[in-house]
Write a protein that holds these residues in place. Structure first.
Motif, PDB file in Angstrom:
ATOM      1  N   LYS A 172      -5.572  -7.468   0.722  1.00  0.00           N
ATOM      2  CA  LYS A 172      -4.213  -7.966   0.972  1.00  0.00           C
ATOM      3  C   LYS A 172      -3.364  -6.836   1.567  1.00  0.00           C
ATOM      4  N   SER A 173      -2.640  -7.123   2.614  1.00  0.00           N
ATOM      5  CA  SER A 173      -1.790  -6.097   3.224  1.00  0.00           C
ATOM      6  C   SER A 173      -0.767  -5.574   2.217  1.00  0.00           C
ATOM      7  N   ALA A 174      -0.307  -6.457   1.353  1.00  0.00           N
ATOM      8  CA  ALA A 174       0.680  -6.040   0.348  1.00  0.00           C
ATOM      9  C   ALA A 174       0.088  -4.976  -0.576  1.00  0.00           C
ATOM     10  N   HIS A 175      -1.207  -5.116  -0.870  1.00  0.00           N
ATOM     11  CA  HIS A 175      -1.856  -4.101  -1.707  1.00  0.00           C
ATOM     12  C   HIS A 175      -1.956  -2.767  -0.971  1.00  0.00           C
ATOM     13  N   LEU A 176      -2.308  -2.840   0.310  1.00  0.00           N
ATOM     14  CA  LEU A 176      -2.361  -1.604   1.111  1.00  0.00           C
ATOM     15  C   LEU A 176      -1.010  -0.916   1.090  1.00  0.00           C
ATOM     16  N   ALA A 177       0.053  -1.716   1.219  1.00  0.00           N
ATOM     17  CA  ALA A 177       1.411  -1.169   1.266  1.00  0.00           C
ATOM     18  C   ALA A 177       1.754  -0.457  -0.037  1.00  0.00           C
ATOM     19  N   LYS A 178       1.179  -0.933  -1.118  1.00  0.00           N
ATOM     20  CA  LYS A 178       1.443  -0.299  -2.414  1.00  0.00           C
ATOM     21  C   LYS A 178       0.634   0.996  -2.562  1.00  0.00           C
ATOM     22  N   TRP A 179      -0.629   0.943  -2.145  1.00  0.00           N
ATOM     23  CA  TRP A 179      -1.530   2.066  -2.445  1.00  0.00           C
ATOM     24  C   TRP A 179      -1.489   3.214  -1.426  1.00  0.00           C
ATOM     25  N   LEU A 180      -1.453   2.868  -0.136  1.00  0.00           N
ATOM     26  CA  LEU A 180      -1.614   3.924   0.882  1.00  0.00           C
ATOM     27  C   LEU A 180      -0.606   5.073   0.776  1.00  0.00           C
TER      28      LEU A 180
END
Ligand code: UD1
Ligand code: CA
Length: 451
Positions: A172-180
């Motif tokens: 999920k892009s939202a997860h990437l936005a949280k983790w990266l």
């Protein structure tokens, strides 16, 4: 909504090339284009290509393709690369991360991986390798993936793991936005590792579901020209197998190269060392001799192409006979049973049913009717140095050997041109055209003698 990120910023030092690695080719097409083709087959809504080394060359090579280029000016790691795309990602989308130097992943494999993405899960493509050396290792706890450890950061126990990271993942892009943004470069290589998001996912209770490719080659990347050649052979072997399964006989499946697409009917036979480029369509019972190069052409049922012939943007109807050593250039259109023999060049030439150009001729910008016989060494003089003009030869005409037809000119139906003529004027049905110096015989000629 699906967004695809393709990492293509690396230099590819081991290619020893002035060209960025992703522009090197497989089956005549840059690696990166192969990856873009897969992206299109997955119906990606948006494709982001991360460029760095040779950025302008990559932009130019892909001009006209619908991609969003994101520049990574310094290559600080795979995590840093994907971070550059973050501002462009729609938080509602699923993101699939691919590599510009891994050209042979199957669309089905990627679709399967993408299907693993949800609000509570992500997908990771892994593979078990006999020699896992150099790869990031997949760390599992009670069967579930909990982290990826890079080779250089792994302890001896982890180095024994043979399940490795292919690099391909879906999330999920939202997860990437949280983790990266929380990645650190505190590791053996001082890089921002994309692979560190796996431990973050695990910590957030986002399950990491793995998929595996059917064949190992699907996840092989190219680092040098040896690996490039290996993947080329794997690719060509697949094309050859598809053709054989489709009903073609290949006299040697290892000696066929397809740099585009090829369709075959039933009972085609292809001899050794043929190269196919662009879109080639063969009907039923087409025979192709050795060493032919065929580009963007359609060949009708029963047509035979003999050795060493070259066809480009040509259309051939049924039962034609070509070569050996024929060259059909763009716009050659042959009706059924037409025959083009050795050392004949055609270009923008419509050739009627059963007509023959058997030896040593140039036929360009010409329209030739049915049942025409063009003798050896005939030239259509289509070019005056500035303009191209057309030659028309009507049905049943006979052109004697070594004639020059100076276009624009028409030879009438069933007309006969005497050998060695230079034809500059139009003729009509049934005419005999002789345009050559008259022969004179001098009786009792005494040969010169040496003084
Ligand atoms: C990476 C993975 C590793 C995996 C392996 C598979 C990380 C940290 N490691 O390792 O787990 O087993 O791929 O081949 O992700 N790139 C950029 N910008 C960068 C860095 C890399 O665009 O800043 C591109 C490179 O051009 C290359 C790809 O990303 O195409 C992979 O980078 P590379 O440094 O070769 O990663 P590996 O060490 O092979
Ligand atoms: Ca690598």
């Amino acid at each position: 909504m699906l967004e695809i990120i393709i990492l293509a910023a690396g230099k590819g030092t081991r290619m020893r090339s002035d060209k960025p690695k992703v522009l090197h080719t497989l089956a005549g097409k840059p690696f990166l284009e192969h990856v873009l083709d897969r992206s299109a087959e997955l119906n990606a809504d948006k494709v982001h290509v991360i460029i760095g080394h040779g950025a302008n060359m990559v932009r130019e090579a892909l001009a006209g393709r619908d991609v969003n280029f994101v520049e990574q000016t310094e290559q600080l790691g795979t995590g840093h690369a994907v971070l550059q795309v973050l501002p462009h990602l729609n938080p509602e989308s699923d993101t699939l991360i691919l590599y510009g130097d891994v050209p042979l992943t199957k669309t089905d494999t990627l679709a399967e991986l993408r299907a693993k993405v949800s609000d509570s899960s992500m997908g990771l493509l892994t593979v078990n390798l006999a020699d896992p050396n150099g790869y990031g290792r997949i760390v599992r706890t009670n069967g579930s993936v909990t982290a990826i450890v890079e080779q250089k950061d792994a302890n001896p126990e982890q180095l024994k793991i043979d399940e490795v990271n292919t690099g391909v993942m879906a999330v999920k892009s939202a997860h990437l936005a949280k983790w990266l943004p929380t990645l650190s470069n505190d590791n053996a290589q001082g890089e921002y590792y994309l692979t560190d998001i796996i431990a973050m996912s695990s910590a957030d209770d986002i399950a990491i579901e793995t998929a595996q490719p059917k064949d190992e080659y699907e996840v092989l990347g190219v680092n040098n020209r040896l690996q490039q050649a290996e993947l080329e052979r794997i690719f060509q072997r697949q094309v050859a197998e598809e053709l054989m399964v489709a009903g073609a006989t290949l006299l040697d499946p290892a000696r066929l190269d397809c740099r585009g697409s090829i369709e075959v009917g039933r009972d085609c036979v292809i001899d050794v060392n043929c190269v196919f480029e662009g879109k080639v369509v063969l009907g039923n019972n087409v025979h192709i001799g050795p060493n032919c190069v065929i580009s963007d052409s359609t060949i009708g049922d029963g047509t035979v192409i003999l050795a060493n012939s070259i066809l480009e943007e040509s259309t051939l109807a049924e039962n034609c006979n070509i070569g050996p050593f024929a060259r059909l250039r763009p716009g050659s259109q042959l009706a059924s049973k037409a025959k083009i023999g050795n050392f004949v060049e055609t270009k923008k030439a419509v050739i009627g049913e059963g007509s023959k150009v058997n030896h040593l001729s140039y036929v360009g910008d010409a329209e030739i009717g049915a049942g025409v016989n063009i003798g050896a060494g005939t030239i259509t003089c289509n070019y005056d140095g500035v303009n191209k003009s057309k030659t028309t030869i009507e049905d049943g005409a006979f052109i004697g050997s070594n004639s020059a037809l100076v276009a624009p000119v028409t030879v009438g139906k069933n007309a006969t041109v005497g050998a060695g003529s230079i034809v500059t004027k139009n003729s009509e049905e049934g005419d005999l055209i002789i345009a050559r110096a008259k022969q004179s015989n001098i009786k009792g000629w005494a040969r010169p003698v040496k003084k």
